[in-house]
Write an enzyme that holds these catalytic residues in place. Sequence first.
Site, short mmCIF file in Angstrom:
data_model
loop_
_atom_site.label_atom_id
_atom_site.label_comp_id
_atom_site.label_asym_id
_atom_site.label_seq_id
_atom_site.Cartn_x
_atom_site.Cartn_y
_atom_site.Cartn_z
N LYS A 175 11.46 6.67 12.29
CA LYS A 175 10.40 6.03 13.04
C LYS A 175 10.24 4.61 12.50
O LYS A 175 9.67 4.41 11.42
CB LYS A 175 9.07 6.77 12.92
CG LYS A 175 7.96 6.12 13.76
CD LYS A 175 6.60 6.29 13.14
CE LYS A 175 5.56 5.41 13.78
NZ LYS A 175 5.85 3.96 13.67
N GLU A 251 6.80 4.70 -1.17
CA GLU A 251 6.80 3.35 -1.77
C GLU A 251 5.71 2.58 -1.04
O GLU A 251 5.86 2.22 0.12
CB GLU A 251 8.17 2.70 -1.61
CG GLU A 251 8.35 1.47 -2.48
CD GLU A 251 8.03 0.18 -1.76
OE1 GLU A 251 6.91 -0.36 -1.99
OE2 GLU A 251 8.86 -0.28 -0.97
N CYS A 285 5.88 -6.44 -0.35
CA CYS A 285 5.08 -5.58 -1.23
C CYS A 285 5.24 -5.99 -2.69
O CYS A 285 4.37 -5.70 -3.51
CB CYS A 285 5.47 -4.12 -1.03
SG CYS A 285 7.22 -3.76 -1.28
N GLU A 379 -4.39 -6.14 -1.73
CA GLU A 379 -3.08 -6.60 -1.28
C GLU A 379 -3.26 -7.43 0.00
O GLU A 379 -3.62 -6.90 1.05
CB GLU A 379 -2.14 -5.43 -1.01
CG GLU A 379 -0.74 -5.89 -0.62
CD GLU A 379 0.21 -4.73 -0.37
OE1 GLU A 379 1.39 -4.85 -0.74
OE2 GLU A 379 -0.22 -3.71 0.20
#
Length: 483
Positions: A175, A251, A285, A379
């Site tokens: 996906k 992750e 990230c 973040e």
Amino acid sequence: MNVIRHFIDGAETESSSGARFDTVDPWTREPWAQVALGGVEEVDRAVTAARRAFDEGPWPRMGYAERGAILHRLADLIIEHADELALADTTDMGKPLVDARNNDVPRSAQNFRFFADHARLATGEVLPMDTGHHAYTMFEPAGVVAAIAPWNFPLMLETWKIAPALAWGNTVVLKPAEDTPASATILAGLASQAGMPPGVLNVVHGYGPASVGAALTADGRIDRITFTGESGTGKAIAAAAAAHLTPVSLELGGKGANVVFADADLDTAVNWSVRAVFSNAGQVCLAGSRLYVQREIYDDFLAKFVTAAESMRTGDPKLPQTQVGPLASESHWKKVRSYLDDIGAGGSTMRTGGLGEGWAIRPTVVTDLPPDARLWREEVFGPIVVVAPFDSEAEAIAAANGTCYGLNAMLFTENLSRAHRVASALRAGTVWVNCFFIRDLRAPFGGVGDSGIGREGGTFSREFFTEPKAVLVAVDGADDAAQ
């Protein structure tokens, strides 16, 4: 308008409902293609195809060399179609075309080559036992893998998940992120062209909650789930997987610390620090978005760093001179823009940066920010870095570790003992010393805390995508010899 379809059981296909959604070019801010909108039925078809290909098909029963040859052919095709794949990712999410073509596509091909060879060359163990018995290990494919990929490095991170899963004989339902669907369907078509049997690699497009993502992670026929993305989504996936005790590899987010000591090579530290936070418009990230500089060199470093940030060219990602493209979507641009509103509070200063054209944000450097500000804690996933001075090594380590994330960190020093000492003290899955984003595909990749669960890469990928088996054999032979 272009149409991007699912790829199920070896063929492109529309959704049974005929539903579609738009994918938007973030530079023009206009739809450039329509995408088949999947749902429960498409997930069921894809998982059924993958289950059949694993349970009955040739893929898991091939030798490593035969499977590897197909994966190497796929890598060749990726390079042959590099321009098409790079343009697909650039048009979907706005990354500079030069970066997609010269970095992401070659690395994607290398992922297949590495894991094809790693699976063929990896060894098991022979375990010494008492006389008369022999023990050894085997690593058999786990089954059907659900791979859910993010939008910031679409092709590259899709292949990071797909390649080891396939190399070890699993079948896959991928996906891709709804914002970046194009390269996944192209890749699946190339895999078929390379000789991959039907059902081995399937692609289903759609959204996450109450859509394809939720249906895929809740399916009891899935044997492994690998996900890269936001930490909150990772927690939801882990909860869904728990219902079937499905192993997960997550992750997740990061808030990377970058520590520059006074004995660092200043130019090296500045150059890598700029790349660490502004590459891919900060949508990484691993971004070094918390920058700590020892007080003795703080002013000199900051002057050079701001100058370098100001020199970066922001604009149309399809132009070769562009270094920073737009953010990937309007919703993400609004999120990142909201952090700019915090600047100025508590005496903080924007040294450079701010809004650019359309959904672009220029490389932004912020100083004098209160330690409890959102920009220090959350973040951002955009081209914004906060900078602060520190005095001692202990202070720098405490600041770097003062986060719920633990994906990566960087440090710059010319003192060898300090490099090893601080690298050991930093709470992070990866630590770069005097560099950034250098990878060895054998090394573990992942994080601690809210940055995820598990590691992938080399034998760590083997551990996740296989079922390790112990075989213990009685070989004394005394009874047989007597007959």
